[in-house]
Motif scaffolding. Structure first.
Motif, short mmCIF file in Angstrom:
data_model
loop_
_atom_site.label_atom_id
_atom_site.label_comp_id
_atom_site.label_asym_id
_atom_site.label_seq_id
_atom_site.Cartn_x
_atom_site.Cartn_y
_atom_site.Cartn_z
N PRO A 19 79.72 -98.32 -25.40
CA PRO A 19 79.59 -97.26 -26.41
C PRO A 19 78.45 -97.50 -27.39
CG PRO A 19 81.46 -98.69 -26.92
CD PRO A 19 80.99 -99.07 -25.54
N GLU A 20 78.16 -98.76 -27.68
CA GLU A 20 77.07 -99.05 -28.61
C GLU A 20 75.72 -98.68 -28.01
OE1 GLU A 20 76.94 -102.52 -25.89
OE2 GLU A 20 78.43 -101.11 -26.63
N ARG A 21 75.59 -98.80 -26.69
CA ARG A 21 74.35 -98.43 -26.02
C ARG A 21 74.17 -96.92 -26.03
NH1 ARG A 21 74.11 -101.01 -20.35
NH2 ARG A 21 74.51 -102.83 -21.69
N ARG A 22 75.26 -96.19 -25.79
CA ARG A 22 75.16 -94.72 -25.82
C ARG A 22 74.79 -94.23 -27.21
NH1 ARG A 22 79.34 -95.52 -21.96
NH2 ARG A 22 81.01 -95.60 -23.51
N PRO A 98 79.14 -98.95 -39.89
CA PRO A 98 79.25 -100.20 -39.12
C PRO A 98 80.69 -100.60 -38.78
CG PRO A 98 77.70 -100.46 -40.93
CD PRO A 98 78.37 -99.14 -41.13
N ASP A 99 81.64 -100.22 -39.63
CA ASP A 99 83.02 -100.65 -39.39
C ASP A 99 83.81 -99.67 -38.52
OD1 ASP A 99 83.11 -98.62 -41.22
OD2 ASP A 99 84.57 -99.59 -42.55
N TYR A 105 87.46 -98.49 -27.14
CA TYR A 105 86.84 -99.82 -27.21
C TYR A 105 86.94 -100.36 -28.64
CZ TYR A 105 84.83 -97.85 -22.97
OH TYR A 105 84.66 -97.24 -21.75
N PRO A 106 88.16 -100.66 -29.10
CA PRO A 106 88.34 -101.04 -30.50
C PRO A 106 87.68 -102.37 -30.87
CG PRO A 106 90.38 -101.35 -29.26
CD PRO A 106 89.43 -100.62 -28.36
N GLU A 107 87.38 -103.20 -29.88
CA GLU A 107 86.77 -104.51 -30.17
C GLU A 107 85.25 -104.48 -30.14
OE1 GLU A 107 88.76 -106.85 -31.18
OE2 GLU A 107 90.45 -105.52 -30.81
N VAL A 108 84.67 -103.37 -29.73
CA VAL A 108 83.21 -103.30 -29.56
C VAL A 108 82.56 -102.82 -30.86
CG1 VAL A 108 81.31 -102.25 -28.29
CG2 VAL A 108 83.44 -102.84 -27.10
#
Length: 534
Positions: A19-22, A98-99, A105-108
């Motif tokens: 998800p961070e990449r998207r 950021p939070d 994906y709760p840990e990502v």
């Protein structure tokens, strides 16, 4: 007639647990549009501050800036995700903190700093047309008139390919995502902490006797359905809701006399969290960033998939014309033979990209250009980690593997428990190879002509693929494709239905999942008519 620029971000975002990449991909695209606007503004400032300002050049720069400032922006394509994602939040709300985390994906961690844009609010065109956003979730296995159609409808093959996660079965409710989301919102459950669950219990426990009875849950049904659907729940809906909380239902579909303790209710609320945020057993998408991650997915291969991959591996070795059989590893020529057989040409598909990356990495390290059995399995693990179940099945079937997708009830398939099937397969391979189980060797050696007989224990064989259907089982549906329009400059006039009712009946009632003979893609198009706001 005034003319304006049109900025269209036509994207195919990264798949899988990224998800961070998207988020980064869409943010960078929007930021490029911001840079174009700033460039136009700087060009006008330069003309105005020139030693000998030219009225004609200033007018041209002013027109360019006007076109940029009034430019309509469209973000569209395959987002490879649905629900309340960071990409949606960035487009609709304009920022991601950021939070903040995605439910799936709760840990990502999505970003180390605030991500935002200055292009105004974006609107999901299909949400406007159907009155339902992707956060509402599941719209049913078969779409009803007026419901928002899925854009990705493929055979649900996950259970054929991956075993459940190692930690075992997690309790999860089955309310359906829209009801589950409304329930969590009604009880103010955000992160499902112990404090939130305790406060939720107190909200349900109307008589404050530290027990939740059926009448109190029945009252909760009314609150949830009023919030989700702006109406009272039907008798059937009440019965399903009560069942979801583990409350027995009497013959009249009303709640039977029962109570739930604080611990029992807490367990049910954690099961609700699992429905909203957890993966489905056997089909979780996993972030595969390293070889160790890939081997973690390999460990979950079903015996049937493992046997199919080994069968193709051995077949490629036996037919190798580039020395692969001697090294018990595949050469680039062997892999090319596989790719041409399944895709008709080279350089196409995820398998081609994965294997090419491995060979490039080995060339840079001055290592032999050989693909071991372990690496071969890792390639397919990476494909599965992105949810490419039917693509993996297609490639193996195109190479001649049969019975890979047949259901447990299908004739000719020997199905025992996963453990028993794995033991049968391992024993057969060990008998065929004096060196022990081929799958356990790092160099991938072993197997041979007897390997096809060994794979029979796992229910697969080679030959001409029969293209067996999924036997009427539910399809996997996803809302992955979108058209988001900048609401400040653009209006959505219409959204085209992707399928006729006859075609929908073929897919959802006849079991003709995508891709098929009359629709060659696994995705359905999202087509819209847009206009400029005056």
């Amino acid at each position: 007639m005034a003319s304006f620029n049109r900025n269209v971000v036509n994207c195919h975002l990264s798949g899988g647990a990224a998800p961070e990449r998207r988020l980064r991909q869409v943010h960078e695209a929007l930021d490029q549009i911001r840079k174009w606007k700033n460039k136009a503004k700087s060009a006008l400032d330069s003309q105005r501050k020139a030693r000998r300002p030219s009225p004609r050049r200033i007018a041209t720069a002013e027109e360019s800036l006007r076109r940029e400032l009034r430019s309509g922006v469209v973000v569209c394509g395959d987002f490879n995700s649905d629900g309340d994602t960071a990409v949606r939040r960035l487009l609709v709300e304009g920022h991601v903190e950021p939070d903040w985390r995605e439910n799936q994906y709760p840990e990502v961690a999505l970003t180390s700093s605030r991500k935002s844009h200055s292009l105004g609010q974006f609107v999901d065109a299909a949400e406007l047309a159907y009155g339902a956003n992707v956060c509402d979730g599941d719209y049913g296995e078969c779409p009803a008139p007026g419901s928002r159609p899925a854009t990705y409808v493929v055979p649900d093959l996950a259970a054929r390919l991956l075993l459940p996660v190692a930690e075992g079965r997690k309790l999860r409710t089955e309310f359906g995502r829209q009801v589950a989301r409304s329930l969590a919102d009604t009880l103010k459950l955000r992160k499902f902490t112990e404090d939130e669950i305790e406060r939720a219990f107190q909200r349900i426990d109307l008589d404050e006797n530290s027990q939740i009875d059926a009448e109190e849950i029945d009252h909760l049904v009314s609150l949830v359905h009023s919030s989700a659907f702006e109406r009272e729940a039907t008798a059937d809906e009440r019965a399903r809701f009560l069942k979801g909380f583990g409350v027995p239902v009497s013959g009249g579909l009303g709640p039977a006399k029962t109570t739930l303790s604080r611990d029992q209710m807490a367990a049910q609320l954690r099961a609700l969290q699992q429905e909203l945020e957890g993966g489905i057993e056997g089909s979780e998408l996993v972030a595969v960033r390293t070889d160790a991650d890939a081997q973690g997915v390999v460990a979950r291969f079903t015996p049937r998939l493992e046997a199919a991959l080994d069968l193709v591996f051995e077949k490629l070795l036996r037919s190798s014309t580039t020395g692969g059989e001697e090294s018990a590893s595949l050469t680039p020529g062997d892999v090319d033979a596989f790719l041409v057989e399944v895709n008709g040409r080279l350089g196409r598909g995820g398998i081609a990209r994965q294997t090419s990356a491995i060979f490039d990495r080995k060339a840079q390290a001055s290592e032999p250009a050989l693909l071991s059995r372990s690496e071969w399995r890792g390639v397919f693990a990476r494909e599965l980690s992105e949810g490419k179940w039917w693509q993996v099945v297609h490639d193996l079937e195109a190479f001649g593997v049969k019975n890979l997708r047949a259901s447990k009830a299908a004739g000719g398939i020997k199905e025992t428990s996963a453990t028993a099937a794995l033991c049968e397969y391992a024993a057969a391979r060990q008998a065929a190879s004096p060196e022990g189980p081929a799958g356990s060797r790092q160099d991938g050696s072993g197997g041979g002509a007897d390997d096809e007989a060994a794979t029979a224990a796992a229910g697969v064989s080679t030959g001409v693929s029969t293209g067996v259907s999924t036997g009427g089982e539910p399809h996997y549906q996803g809302w992955l494709d979108y058209v988001y329009l900048g609401a400040r400059e653009l209006s959505c006039r219409a959204v085209q239905e992707a399928l006729t009712w006859d075609e929908q009946a073929k897919v959802f009632q006849g079991g003709d999942a995508l891709p098929n003979a009359w629709h060659p893609s696994d995705h359905l198009p999202v087509a819209v008519v847009l206009s400029w706001k005056s």
